[in-house]
Design a protein around this motif. Structure first.
Motif, PDB file in Angstrom:
ATOM      1  N   LEU A 118       0.652  -1.218  -0.046  1.00 56.62           N
ATOM      2  CA  LEU A 118       0.102   0.073   0.106  1.00 56.62           C
ATOM      3  C   LEU A 118       0.718   1.355   0.027  1.00 56.62           C
ATOM      4  O   LEU A 118       0.410   2.221  -0.268  1.00 56.62           O
ATOM      5  CB  LEU A 118      -0.991  -0.088   1.479  1.00 56.62           C
ATOM      6  CG  LEU A 118      -2.126  -1.242   1.347  1.00 56.62           C
ATOM      7  CD1 LEU A 118      -2.538  -0.888   2.693  1.00 56.62           C
ATOM      8  CD2 LEU A 118      -2.679  -1.134   0.027  1.00 56.62           C
TER       9      LEU A 118
ATOM     10  N   LEU B 203       4.336   3.683  -0.841  1.00 54.10           N
ATOM     11  CA  LEU B 203       5.415   3.940  -1.562  1.00 54.10           C
ATOM     12  C   LEU B 203       6.449   4.328  -0.286  1.00 54.10           C
ATOM     13  O   LEU B 203       6.170   5.033   0.389  1.00 54.10           O
ATOM     14  CB  LEU B 203       5.536   5.155  -2.352  1.00 54.10           C
ATOM     15  CG  LEU B 203       4.601   5.138  -3.852  1.00 54.10           C
ATOM     16  CD1 LEU B 203       4.372   6.317  -4.430  1.00 54.10           C
ATOM     17  CD2 LEU B 203       5.211   3.977  -4.545  1.00 54.10           C
TER      18      LEU B 203
ATOM     19  N   TYR C 231      -1.050   8.685  -8.400  1.00 58.99           N
ATOM     20  CA  TYR C 231      -0.965   7.189  -7.721  1.00 58.99           C
ATOM     21  C   TYR C 231      -0.114   7.575  -6.479  1.00 58.99           C
ATOM     22  O   TYR C 231      -0.551   6.751  -5.649  1.00 58.99           O
ATOM     23  CB  TYR C 231      -0.200   6.412  -8.882  1.00 58.99           C
ATOM     24  CG  TYR C 231      -1.057   5.705  -9.598  1.00 58.99           C
ATOM     25  CD1 TYR C 231      -1.976   5.098  -8.999  1.00 58.99           C
ATOM     26  CD2 TYR C 231      -0.788   5.593 -11.102  1.00 58.99           C
ATOM     27  CE1 TYR C 231      -3.104   4.430 -10.000  1.00 58.99           C
ATOM     28  CE2 TYR C 231      -1.642   4.871 -11.997  1.00 58.99           C
ATOM     29  CZ  TYR C 231      -2.814   4.443 -11.550  1.00 58.99           C
ATOM     30  OH  TYR C 231      -3.722   3.703 -12.392  1.00 58.99           O
ATOM     31  N   LYS C 232       0.897   8.380  -6.591  1.00 61.74           N
ATOM     32  CA  LYS C 232       1.503   8.725  -5.054  1.00 61.74           C
ATOM     33  C   LYS C 232       0.255   9.035  -4.066  1.00 61.74           C
ATOM     34  O   LYS C 232       0.313   8.528  -3.139  1.00 61.74           O
ATOM     35  CB  LYS C 232       2.388   9.764  -5.060  1.00 61.74           C
ATOM     36  CG  LYS C 232       3.832   9.450  -5.758  1.00 61.74           C
ATOM     37  CD  LYS C 232       4.562  10.872  -5.942  1.00 61.74           C
ATOM     38  CE  LYS C 232       5.810  10.341  -6.617  1.00 61.74           C
ATOM     39  NZ  LYS C 232       6.877  11.446  -6.760  1.00 61.74           N
TER      40      LYS C 232
ATOM     41  N   ASP D 169      -1.458   5.784  -3.141  1.00 61.28           N
ATOM     42  CA  ASP D 169      -0.613   5.233  -2.074  1.00 61.28           C
ATOM     43  C   ASP D 169      -0.788   5.640  -0.556  1.00 61.28           C
ATOM     44  O   ASP D 169      -0.878   4.969   0.272  1.00 61.28           O
ATOM     45  CB  ASP D 169       0.857   5.066  -2.541  1.00 61.28           C
ATOM     46  CG  ASP D 169       1.084   4.424  -3.624  1.00 61.28           C
ATOM     47  OD1 ASP D 169       0.338   3.355  -4.030  1.00 61.28           O
ATOM     48  OD2 ASP D 169       2.106   4.599  -4.370  1.00 61.28           O
TER      49      ASP D 169
ATOM     50  N   THR E 228      -3.115   0.895  -5.884  1.00 63.59           N
ATOM     51  CA  THR E 228      -2.155   1.545  -5.542  1.00 63.59           C
ATOM     52  C   THR E 228      -1.072   1.322  -6.708  1.00 63.59           C
ATOM     53  O   THR E 228      -1.308   0.527  -7.523  1.00 63.59           O
ATOM     54  CB  THR E 228      -1.345   0.701  -4.384  1.00 63.59           C
ATOM     55  OG1 THR E 228      -1.011  -0.549  -4.760  1.00 63.59           O
ATOM     56  CG2 THR E 228      -2.227   0.740  -2.946  1.00 63.59           C
ATOM     57  N   SER E 229       0.009   2.209  -6.423  1.00 63.10           N
ATOM     58  CA  SER E 229       1.203   2.044  -7.735  1.00 63.10           C
ATOM     59  C   SER E 229       1.756   0.631  -8.039  1.00 63.10           C
ATOM     60  O   SER E 229       2.113   0.215  -9.063  1.00 63.10           O
ATOM     61  CB  SER E 229       2.083   3.303  -7.764  1.00 63.10           C
ATOM     62  OG  SER E 229       2.761   3.148  -6.248  1.00 63.10           O
ATOM     63  N   ASP E 230       1.891  -0.006  -6.829  1.00 63.27           N
ATOM     64  CA  ASP E 230       2.674  -1.325  -6.867  1.00 63.27           C
ATOM     65  C   ASP E 230       1.545  -2.330  -7.619  1.00 63.27           C
ATOM     66  O   ASP E 230       2.189  -3.092  -8.286  1.00 63.27           O
ATOM     67  CB  ASP E 230       2.883  -1.831  -5.387  1.00 63.27           C
ATOM     68  CG  ASP E 230       4.194  -1.182  -4.834  1.00 63.27           C
ATOM     69  OD1 ASP E 230       4.995  -0.456  -5.567  1.00 63.27           O
ATOM     70  OD2 ASP E 230       4.496  -1.586  -3.773  1.00 63.27           O
TER      71      ASP E 230
ATOM     72  N   CYS F 293       4.079   4.593 -13.237  1.00 61.89           N
ATOM     73  CA  CYS F 293       4.493   3.679 -11.987  1.00 61.89           C
ATOM     74  C   CYS F 293       6.005   3.163 -11.896  1.00 61.89           C
ATOM     75  O   CYS F 293       6.298   2.267 -11.213  1.00 61.89           O
ATOM     76  CB  CYS F 293       3.714   2.971 -11.750  1.00 61.89           C
ATOM     77  SG  CYS F 293       1.727   3.281 -11.501  1.00 61.89           S
TER      78      CYS F 293
END
Length: 335
Positions: free
Chosen positions: A6, A8, A247-248, A251, A288-290, A334
């Protein structure tokens, strides 16, 4: 959606939000001034629509990318797309229902927001609409072209009914709550926070007949960020920067430790009570970005399932996903 990490690593708790106009600049680490690019952003007035983008703004992620965001509220996705076509909006958030307009080529998707569980059909015990089957012959309010219509059609279909079997009343999304609470309709199809408000105000008389998760084995309800095809082509770099900052924000929002803070920011922007927004934390499986970075095949499968459902419902004709979804922007943002 598979749960990815979840957070960064090393998120900086910046307090500055993007400000100023297109002719303003910000100072980088060596004292130089860089030009800020203005991006006009459309959102809908609910927690799901704004939590990530507001977090990105408040944490300074847009400013880091040289972007000054200007927010404008709209009632629904089709209205946002109309505003984009007029040139007043650059990027915007849409729910499930408006995705058919993207498949039709009217807008490009550049970011998956989340898999939603925010739509529902709500009936009334007193009105005799306490089951989906009992909607037959009843007056049901909905908002055409939106996820409201989408969940209504799904619910009816699941029990062998169609829109012709009910007295369907099409109205603005902002009027759904009033119509239901006043008793002028027997049931309604809506999304959060309207569904939450209706359930709370009606108390024991309200019955949630179905929601997005009711149909998870056969379809998926998505929310996305979109822009005009011309904007995507002409402003590719800006779009990647916006998506990276967005996306940050996703997160930061996804960390449970930040839930209260983010809900407070959303409440300030939407002029709503923070507690009502905290009740919406579980209305979606938050991206999330991941997840985007490590599960692009899953992302593509979600959009394919969505399109297959829209085509089966007669909402649009099949089209290659790459014709209207900018997977390259998602992946580049990402990295």
């Amino acid at each position: 959606m598979k749960k990815a990490a979840l957070l960064l690593a090393g998120v900086m708790a910046l307090s500055l939000s993007a400000c100023g106009g297109q002719d303003q600049g910000s100072t980088d680490n060596v004292g130089d001034t860089k030009e800020m690019v203005t991006v006009n952003v459309a959102y809908m007035p609910n927690y799901a629509a704004v939590n990530g983008v507001i977090a990105a703004d408040k944490m300074g992620y847009f400013e880091e990318e040289g972007i000054d965001v200007v927010f404008t509220e709209f009632a629904d996705g089709p209205t946002i797309i109309n505003a984009m076509e007029s040139g007043s909006i650059d990027v915007g958030y849409i729910g499930q229902g408006a995705h058919k307009l993207c498949v039709q080529g009217r807008a490009d998707i550049f970011a998956l927001a989340h898999v939603s569980n925010g739509d529902a059909i709500i009936g009334s015990k007193a009105k005799g609409t306490d089951t989906l089957e009992n909607l037959a012959g009843k007056t049901v309010a909905y908002s055409s072209g939106t996820s409201s219509e989408d969940i209504l059609v799904k619910g009816l279909t699941s029990v062998g009914l169609t829109m012709d079997d009910i007295d369907a009343i099409d109205m603005e999304a902002t009027n759904l709550v009033t119509a239901m609470l006043s008793g002028s309709v027997d049931a309604c199809a809506a999304w959060t926070p309207n569904t939450t408000n209706i359930m709370n105000e009606m108390g024991d008389d309200a019955v949630e007949l179905c929601d997005n998760m009711t149909f998870i084995d056969e379809t998926v309800s998505l929310a996305s960020w979109i822009c005009m095809p011309d904007y995507a082509e002409e402003q590719h770099d800006t779009l990647v920067k916006f998506t990276r900052a967005l996306y940050k924000g996703f997160d930061y929002r996804a960390d449970e430790n930040n839930a209260d803070e983010v809900a407070g920011w959303c409440a300030d922007e939407l002029k709503l009570e923070k507690e009502s927004l905290l009740a919406e934390l579980d209305v979606a499986d938050w991206t999330t970005s991941d997840f985007i970075k490590n599960n692009m095949d899953d992302v593509k499968s979600y959009y394919q399932i969505q399109q297959d459902t829209l085509v089966a419902n007669g909402d649009c004709e099949a089209a290659p996903l790459e014709d209207y979804i900018l997977f390259d922007v998602m992946e580049e943002a990402c990295k």
